[in-house]
Enzyme design. Structure first.
Site, mmCIF file in Angstrom:
data_model
loop_
_atom_site.group_PDB
_atom_site.id
_atom_site.type_symbol
_atom_site.label_atom_id
_atom_site.label_comp_id
_atom_site.label_asym_id
_atom_site.label_seq_id
_atom_site.Cartn_x
_atom_site.Cartn_y
_atom_site.Cartn_z
ATOM 1 N N HIS A 73 0.839 -1.209 0.000
ATOM 2 C CA HIS A 73 0.000 0.000 0.000
ATOM 3 C C HIS A 73 0.870 1.255 0.000
ATOM 4 O O HIS A 73 1.768 1.385 0.820
ATOM 5 C CB HIS A 73 -0.905 0.021 1.241
ATOM 6 C CG HIS A 73 -2.081 -0.903 1.127
ATOM 7 N ND1 HIS A 73 -3.128 -0.891 1.998
ATOM 8 C CD2 HIS A 73 -2.375 -1.860 0.203
ATOM 9 C CE1 HIS A 73 -4.029 -1.794 1.643
ATOM 10 N NE2 HIS A 73 -3.586 -2.399 0.560
ATOM 11 N N TYR A 201 -9.319 4.995 7.941
ATOM 12 C CA TYR A 201 -9.544 5.253 9.368
ATOM 13 C C TYR A 201 -10.630 6.328 9.462
ATOM 14 O O TYR A 201 -10.478 7.397 8.874
ATOM 15 C CB TYR A 201 -8.273 5.776 10.039
ATOM 16 C CG TYR A 201 -7.160 4.757 10.158
ATOM 17 C CD1 TYR A 201 -6.279 4.527 9.104
ATOM 18 C CD2 TYR A 201 -6.975 4.045 11.340
ATOM 19 C CE1 TYR A 201 -5.246 3.599 9.220
ATOM 20 C CE2 TYR A 201 -5.938 3.121 11.462
ATOM 21 C CZ TYR A 201 -5.086 2.903 10.407
ATOM 22 O OH TYR A 201 -4.066 1.993 10.532
ATOM 23 N N PRO A 293 -4.320 -0.428 19.123
ATOM 24 C CA PRO A 293 -4.083 -0.871 17.744
ATOM 25 C C PRO A 293 -4.160 0.233 16.688
ATOM 26 O O PRO A 293 -3.778 0.006 15.539
ATOM 27 C CB PRO A 293 -5.193 -1.902 17.518
ATOM 28 C CG PRO A 293 -6.261 -1.543 18.491
ATOM 29 C CD PRO A 293 -5.576 -0.959 19.683
ATOM 30 N N LYS A 297 0.969 -0.449 15.376
ATOM 31 C CA LYS A 297 2.387 -0.437 15.729
ATOM 32 C C LYS A 297 2.830 -1.653 16.548
ATOM 33 O O LYS A 297 4.024 -1.923 16.678
ATOM 34 C CB LYS A 297 2.722 0.840 16.523
ATOM 35 C CG LYS A 297 2.686 2.104 15.690
ATOM 36 C CD LYS A 297 3.875 2.185 14.756
ATOM 37 C CE LYS A 297 3.598 2.939 13.494
ATOM 38 N NZ LYS A 297 3.520 2.123 12.282
ATOM 39 N N TYR A 384 3.516 6.915 10.788
ATOM 40 C CA TYR A 384 2.711 5.772 10.351
ATOM 41 C C TYR A 384 3.580 4.696 9.696
ATOM 42 O O TYR A 384 3.381 3.501 9.943
ATOM 43 C CB TYR A 384 1.620 6.256 9.385
ATOM 44 C CG TYR A 384 0.560 5.216 9.099
ATOM 45 C CD1 TYR A 384 -0.512 5.020 9.975
ATOM 46 C CD2 TYR A 384 0.625 4.433 7.945
ATOM 47 C CE1 TYR A 384 -1.480 4.069 9.719
ATOM 48 C CE2 TYR A 384 -0.338 3.473 7.683
ATOM 49 C CZ TYR A 384 -1.389 3.302 8.565
ATOM 50 O OH TYR A 384 -2.354 2.348 8.317
#
Ligand code: APR
Ligand code: PHB
Length: 391
Positions: A73, A201, A293, A297, A384
């Protein structure tokens, strides 16, 4: 009494990867695991890997299937206030993420480990660690009905949050930092096509949701839910209706529903133990730290610890040096605290904590800022994809 160089407690991803990496460098280890192999492999966990994690799995020689089947991704989407904003991770950081389930990593590790003749004692009971402050630590356990002991040079505590190794450290020598969040994540796995090509998200007035996936025909969705909800109150139909209500319109229209193949509720917690070394005992992965979550990570941090400890043990056995062993705790914790901060921040940004409209408006303002400022988007993207170690 038998002997090994490194006794590893726990055959989750941390323990098996450490054993496999050590094996590739000619260092002997034994892994002691409380559960059966089938039980460990059935646990559904995260599935998003940083490029550093991908590199480490390849270094250990267990990455072939991941490289074939994993989905790469380049970006991720944030949805809020009825709109979506894509963060182009690749353009902002030069890095990509890999979607590949922890369940698959666990199988790949166990297969490679068995093929290399590695020793895992599955269903080892009453594991206890002794004399880790001395020169010859020992691990005692019961296996196949018999009480046994292993003498070793080092013990790696890879036994997760509920393990025995951290609990064996005298209370006065360890500091525990903790934050418990007032909600959980209800997760569903279903063999349906994901709503989007990348992860989404969602900050929504009804609560957070996340659209993730394991493949282009297996979706993983999550909903923020009250901590005391039971699975009985979430039949599939209610889950899909609630998810649809939280998604931006274009994804709600595209949502494909189906029978859930797994459903679970997990509480959210931040936890860090310090230090991570006690004589010849090292704490690794979930035994040492837990993150909520949001941002995925946990597994990445755990495997990063393994990379740091592996290097230190190799330096010890090859060069007789203690330097990297003595630096393990500080090096691992430097990354852990930054990821703990990011996971806490991202959780705080995306979830509904109360009916407080002030807090909600601040979240939307910050999300808008990320959407309009390349500097803010870049800070998000760097965290991220995973911050590189400081040294
Ligand atoms: N004796 C032997 N084994 C034990 C004991 C014990 N007393 N206690 C726990 N274990 C085993 C557990 O059964 C489990 O298989 O240790 C293993 C720990 O594995 P994980 O909990 O998966 O922890 P870790 O290997 O550090 O994996 C990293 O990061 O955020 C997470 O989802 C992610 O689970 C992943 C973790
Ligand atoms: C998952 O796919 O399980 C997942 C992905 C991203 C997250 C958390 C979980 O932030």
């Amino acid at each position: 009494m038998s002997r090994t160089q490194v006794a590893i407690i726990g055959a989750g991803p941390s323990g098996l990867l450490l054993s496999q990496l050590l094996h590739t460098c000619g260092i002997d280890s034994v892994v002691l695991e409380r559960r059966a192999r089938a039980y460990v492999e059935a646990r559904i966990r995260a599935g998003l890997l940083e490029s550093g994690t991908v590199a480490l799995l390849n270094q250990a020689g267990v990455g072939a299937r991941m490289m074939r089947e994993g989905l790469v991704h380049d970006g991720v989407e944030l949805a809020f206030d009825g709109r979506t904003h894509r963060i182009d991770l690749k353009a902002l950081t030069g890095q990509q993420m890999m979607v590949y389930g922890q369940t698959e990593i666990q199988k790949d590790l166990a297969d490679a480990h068995a093929a290399a003749g590695g020793r895992v004692l599955w269903q080892a009971e009453e594991v206890a660690i002794h004399d880790f402050d001395g020169h010859t630590p020992r691990v005692s356990y019961r296996h196949a009905g018999a009480r046994q002991q292993i003498e070793c040079d080092f013990i790696a505590g890879c036994d997760g949050y509920h393990g025995v190794t951290r609990a064996s450290v005298p209370a006065g020598r360890i500091t525990l930092h903790e934050r418990v969040y007032p909600f959980g994540w209800l997760g569903v796995l279903a063999d349906v096509a994901p709503v989007a090509d990348e992860l989404v998200y969602v900050n929504h007035a009804r609560g957070f949701s996340l659209c993730s996936m394991r493949s282009m025909n297996r979706s993983r969705y999550y909903l923020q839910c009250p901590l005391d909800d039971s699975l009985d109150s979430w039949p599939d139909a209610r889950f899909w209706d609630e998810l649809r209500a939280r998604l931006p319109e274009k994804y709600a229209a595209r949502l494909v529903t189906g029978a859930s193949i797994e459903k679970s509720i997990a509480p959210l917690r931040s936890f860090v133990a310090e230090p991570l070394r006690f004589g010849r005992l090292f704490l690794v992965g979930d035994a040492a730290h837990i993150v909520p979550p949001t941002g995925a990570k946990g597994l990445n941090l755990a495997l990063a610890d393994v990379g740091v400890l592996h290097q230190a043990l190799v330096e010890h056995y090859r060069a007789g040096s203690e330097t990297l062993l003595s630096e393990y705790s500080a090096r691992a914790l430097a990354r852990v605290w930054k990821a703990t901060r990011f996971s806490w921040w991202f959780t705080t940004l995306m979830h509904r904590f109360s009916a407080d409209t002030f807090a909600y408006r601040l979240q939307l303002a910050e999300l808008e800022y990320i959407a309009q400022s390349e500097a803010a988007a870049c800070a998000f993207a760097q965290n991220y994809v995973g911050l590189r170690p400081p040294h």
